[in-house]
Design an enzyme around this catalytic site. Structure first.
Site, PDB file in Angstrom:
ATOM      1  N   SER A 193     -12.972  -3.149   0.541  1.00 12.29           N
ATOM      2  CA  SER A 193     -13.237  -2.432   1.791  1.00 12.29           C
ATOM      3  C   SER A 193     -14.740  -2.233   1.957  1.00 12.29           C
ATOM      4  CB  SER A 193     -12.555  -1.062   1.780  1.00 12.29           C
ATOM      5  OG  SER A 193     -11.155  -1.198   1.730  1.00 12.29           O
ATOM      6  N   ARG A 227       0.860  -1.186   0.000  1.00  6.93           N
ATOM      7  CA  ARG A 227       0.000   0.000   0.000  1.00  6.93           C
ATOM      8  C   ARG A 227       0.892   1.231   0.000  1.00  6.93           C
ATOM      9  NH1 ARG A 227      -2.177   3.370   3.939  1.00  6.93           N
ATOM     10  NH2 ARG A 227      -4.286   4.126   3.549  1.00  6.93           N
ATOM     11  N   LYS A 236      -5.081   7.003   6.879  1.00 11.52           N
ATOM     12  CA  LYS A 236      -6.040   7.144   5.797  1.00 11.52           C
ATOM     13  C   LYS A 236      -7.091   8.183   6.170  1.00 11.52           C
ATOM     14  CE  LYS A 236      -8.852   4.330   2.668  1.00 11.52           C
ATOM     15  NZ  LYS A 236      -9.352   2.968   2.362  1.00 11.52           N
TER      16      LYS A 236
END
Length: 211
Positions: free
Chosen positions: A110, A41, A139
């Site tokens: 998600s 990520r 995030k």
């Protein structure tokens, strides 16, 4: 053939938080401590750099026979023959991703409520990442998911569920009884001074939670 995945300790990378000089070292140390899945990520890098990192990290995950999931970037996943991708609600739909990747790749989606989780399952997702459960600094624009909602989502879907969002050694035991198949961790492991020890401690706690 799609790999069988143990989602127990799902490591997400973040070069801004890791305590090692290289992402490859951080991933290897986490795997040695018990990480069972690695998601690459990396938000703040070019496509070329992401591709180079993905190739390097895949050498590590392949050596330990650990699945490598690429966040968002289906093109990168295809280019390095990663084991799969993880998609957010604003990314390409899982149905389209499946058409591009084929049946042998892992697709994670998600979700922050039962409706989205059910849609992900219907669209062919292999697992869902549910959060934000404890608050996160990695995030923006997240949706808080309470323990009650987490349990509701677990009861709604049959596919594996990974809790994400601020999970650390001090709060992971609050997930006892929710039915999670694993937790996604970032700073709790790769931000630790001793990454392997941090992963081992988290893995030990998760064994008790999943019993």
């Amino acid at each position: 053939m799609k790999p069988r995945v143990d989602y127990t300790l799902y490591l997400c990378t973040d070069r801004d938080l890791m305590t090692t000089d290289s992402i490859e070292e951080a991933v290897e140390l986490a795997i040695k401590g018990g990480a069972t899945v690695v998601q690459l990520r990396e938000k703040d890098c070019s496509g070329r750099e992401f591709l180079e990192i993905a190739h390097s990290v895949k050498e590590v995950t392949d050596a330990y026979e650990i699945p490598l999931i690429i966040n968002d970037r289906i093109d990168i996943a295809l280019a390095v023959d990663a084991d799969g991708v993880h998609l957010g609600q604003k990314d390409i739909p899982a149905v389209t991703a499946r058409e591009l990747l084929g049946q042998d790749k892992i697709i994670g989606v998600s979700a922050y409520n039962a409706e989205l989780a059910l849609q992900a399952q219907k669209d062919g997702a292999d697992y869902i990442g549910v959060g934000d459960v404890f608050g996160t600094s990695t995030k923006a624009d997240t949706h808080h998911v309470s323990i009650e909602e987490l349990t509701k989502i677990r009861n709604a879907v049959k596919i594996p569920m990974v809790a994400i969002g601020g999970v650390n050694h001090g709060n992971v035991e609050k997930l006892q009884g929710t039915g999670v198949d694993g937790v996604a961790v970032i700073s709790a492991v790769i931000g630790a001074k001793d990454i392997t020890a941090a992963a081992e401690q988290m893995a030990d706690k998760l064994e008790g939670i999943k019993r």
